[in-house]
Design a protein around this motif. Structure first.
Motif, short mmCIF file in Angstrom:
data_model
loop_
_atom_site.label_atom_id
_atom_site.label_comp_id
_atom_site.label_asym_id
_atom_site.label_seq_id
_atom_site.Cartn_x
_atom_site.Cartn_y
_atom_site.Cartn_z
N VAL A 161 0.87 -1.19 0.00
CA VAL A 161 0.00 0.00 0.00
C VAL A 161 0.90 1.22 0.00
CG1 VAL A 161 -1.70 1.32 1.32
CG2 VAL A 161 -1.87 -1.17 1.23
N GLN A 162 0.72 2.10 -0.94
CA GLN A 162 1.46 3.36 -1.02
C GLN A 162 2.98 3.14 -0.92
OE1 GLN A 162 -0.42 5.52 2.19
NE2 GLN A 162 -1.88 6.46 0.78
N GLY A 163 3.47 2.08 -1.61
CA GLY A 163 4.90 1.81 -1.65
C GLY A 163 5.47 1.12 -0.42
N ARG A 164 4.62 0.71 0.52
CA ARG A 164 5.08 0.04 1.74
C ARG A 164 4.44 -1.34 1.87
NH1 ARG A 164 3.96 3.51 6.73
NH2 ARG A 164 5.09 1.80 7.70
N PHE A 165 5.27 -2.33 2.22
CA PHE A 165 4.78 -3.69 2.45
C PHE A 165 4.46 -3.89 3.93
CE2 PHE A 165 6.98 -4.82 -1.53
CZ PHE A 165 6.01 -5.62 -2.10
N ALA A 166 3.49 -4.73 4.20
CA ALA A 166 3.19 -5.16 5.57
C ALA A 166 2.69 -6.60 5.52
CB ALA A 166 2.15 -4.26 6.21
N ALA A 167 3.02 -7.35 6.55
CA ALA A 167 2.57 -8.75 6.65
C ALA A 167 1.11 -8.79 7.09
CB ALA A 167 3.44 -9.50 7.64
N VAL A 168 0.37 -9.70 6.47
CA VAL A 168 -1.04 -9.90 6.83
C VAL A 168 -1.34 -11.39 6.88
CG1 VAL A 168 -1.90 -7.74 5.85
CG2 VAL A 168 -1.86 -9.79 4.44
N LYS A 169 -2.41 -11.71 7.53
CA LYS A 169 -2.97 -13.06 7.52
C LYS A 169 -4.30 -12.96 6.79
CE LYS A 169 -3.83 -17.22 9.56
NZ LYS A 169 -3.02 -18.32 9.90
N VAL A 170 -4.47 -13.77 5.75
CA VAL A 170 -5.74 -13.80 5.02
C VAL A 170 -6.68 -14.66 5.85
CG1 VAL A 170 -6.89 -14.39 2.88
CG2 VAL A 170 -4.55 -13.50 2.82
N ALA A 171 -7.69 -14.02 6.43
CA ALA A 171 -8.56 -14.68 7.41
C ALA A 171 -9.76 -15.37 6.79
CB ALA A 171 -9.02 -13.66 8.45
N ASP A 172 -10.27 -14.83 5.68
CA ASP A 172 -11.49 -15.40 5.10
C ASP A 172 -11.63 -14.93 3.66
OD1 ASP A 172 -13.84 -16.86 5.01
OD2 ASP A 172 -14.94 -15.58 6.39
N MET A 173 -12.51 -15.58 2.93
CA MET A 173 -12.81 -15.21 1.55
C MET A 173 -14.32 -15.10 1.41
SD MET A 173 -11.91 -17.13 -2.04
CE MET A 173 -13.13 -18.40 -1.86
N ASP A 174 -14.76 -14.06 0.70
CA ASP A 174 -16.18 -13.85 0.44
C ASP A 174 -16.33 -13.32 -0.98
OD1 ASP A 174 -18.91 -13.45 0.55
OD2 ASP A 174 -18.81 -11.73 1.90
N GLY A 175 -16.52 -14.22 -1.95
CA GLY A 175 -16.63 -13.80 -3.35
C GLY A 175 -15.34 -13.18 -3.84
N LEU A 176 -15.42 -11.92 -4.26
CA LEU A 176 -14.24 -11.18 -4.74
C LEU A 176 -13.36 -10.67 -3.61
CD1 LEU A 176 -15.95 -8.87 -7.40
CD2 LEU A 176 -14.60 -10.90 -7.86
N PHE A 177 -13.83 -10.77 -2.37
CA PHE A 177 -13.15 -10.16 -1.23
C PHE A 177 -12.34 -11.16 -0.42
CE2 PHE A 177 -16.78 -7.47 -2.10
CZ PHE A 177 -16.22 -6.20 -2.07
N LEU A 178 -11.14 -10.74 -0.02
CA LEU A 178 -10.36 -11.45 0.97
C LEU A 178 -10.30 -10.57 2.20
CD1 LEU A 178 -7.37 -12.78 -1.17
CD2 LEU A 178 -9.39 -14.04 -0.41
N LEU A 179 -10.60 -11.14 3.36
CA LEU A 179 -10.54 -10.43 4.62
C LEU A 179 -9.16 -10.66 5.23
CD1 LEU A 179 -14.05 -11.46 5.95
CD2 LEU A 179 -13.45 -9.52 4.50
N VAL A 180 -8.50 -9.57 5.64
CA VAL A 180 -7.13 -9.67 6.14
C VAL A 180 -7.02 -9.06 7.53
CG1 VAL A 180 -6.07 -9.72 3.85
CG2 VAL A 180 -6.44 -7.52 4.98
N ASP A 181 -6.06 -9.59 8.30
CA ASP A 181 -5.73 -9.08 9.63
C ASP A 181 -4.24 -8.78 9.67
OD1 ASP A 181 -8.27 -9.42 10.88
OD2 ASP A 181 -7.86 -11.55 11.10
N GLY A 182 -3.88 -7.66 10.29
CA GLY A 182 -2.50 -7.31 10.49
C GLY A 182 -2.29 -6.78 11.89
N ALA A 183 -1.08 -6.85 12.38
CA ALA A 183 -0.76 -6.31 13.70
C ALA A 183 0.43 -5.37 13.56
CB ALA A 183 -0.44 -7.45 14.67
N GLY A 184 0.47 -4.41 14.44
CA GLY A 184 1.58 -3.47 14.41
C GLY A 184 1.29 -2.29 13.50
N SER A 185 2.35 -1.73 12.99
CA SER A 185 2.25 -0.54 12.15
C SER A 185 1.70 -0.88 10.77
CB SER A 185 3.64 0.06 12.02
OG SER A 185 3.60 1.43 12.02
N PRO A 186 0.65 -0.19 10.32
CA PRO A 186 0.09 -0.49 9.01
C PRO A 186 0.88 0.16 7.88
CG PRO A 186 -1.11 1.31 9.97
CD PRO A 186 -0.08 0.87 11.00
N PRO A 187 0.66 -0.27 6.64
CA PRO A 187 1.40 0.31 5.52
C PRO A 187 0.75 1.59 4.97
CG PRO A 187 0.05 -1.49 4.74
CD PRO A 187 -0.13 -1.43 6.24
N PHE A 188 -0.13 2.20 5.72
CA PHE A 188 -0.80 3.43 5.28
C PHE A 188 -0.80 4.47 6.36
CE2 PHE A 188 -3.90 0.39 6.82
CZ PHE A 188 -4.66 1.12 7.71
#
Length: 104
Positions: free
Chosen positions: A77-104
């Motif tokens: 996001v905006q030139g910055r990477f961050a680790a996420v866990k893909v928690a679920d899928m709903d059609g076109l959407f993937l739900l993600v969780d991250g901890a710590g500093s976000p990439p935005f």
């Protein structure tokens, strides 16, 4: 409690492939200690973030969902990477969780 959000372009990197997507993410910090709620949220003060990634097609979402058994990924996001866990899928959407500093 602090909070900020991001709605915009992103790239999900999982299983060696990149998936352009639209991200709707929110980040917040809890004023209470993490131990009080019984949830491990990472180091106190860094916060937590989560949201949805809308992929270009349902095929892309399915491919990304099955790309990694552990569902660990990176989101750009905006030139910055961050680790996420893909928690679920709903059609076109993937739900993600991250901890710590976000990439935005």
């Amino acid at each position: 409690m602090s909070e900020r959000s991001y709605d915009g372009e992103a790239v999900l990197h999982i299983g060696g492939a990149d998936y352009p997507c639209w991200a709707s993410l929110v980040w917040w910090t809890d004023p209470a200690p993490a131990q009080a709620s019984g949830n491990a949220r990472g180091p106190q003060g860094l916060g937590r973030w989560e949201g949805k990634l809308r992929l270009d097609s349902e095929d892309d979402a399915v491919n990304a969902w099955f790309a990694s058994d552990e569902r660990h990924a990176l989101v750009l996001v905006q030139g910055r990477f961050a680790a996420v866990k893909v928690a679920d899928m709903d059609g076109l959407f993937l739900l993600v969780d991250g901890a710590g500093s976000p990439p935005f």
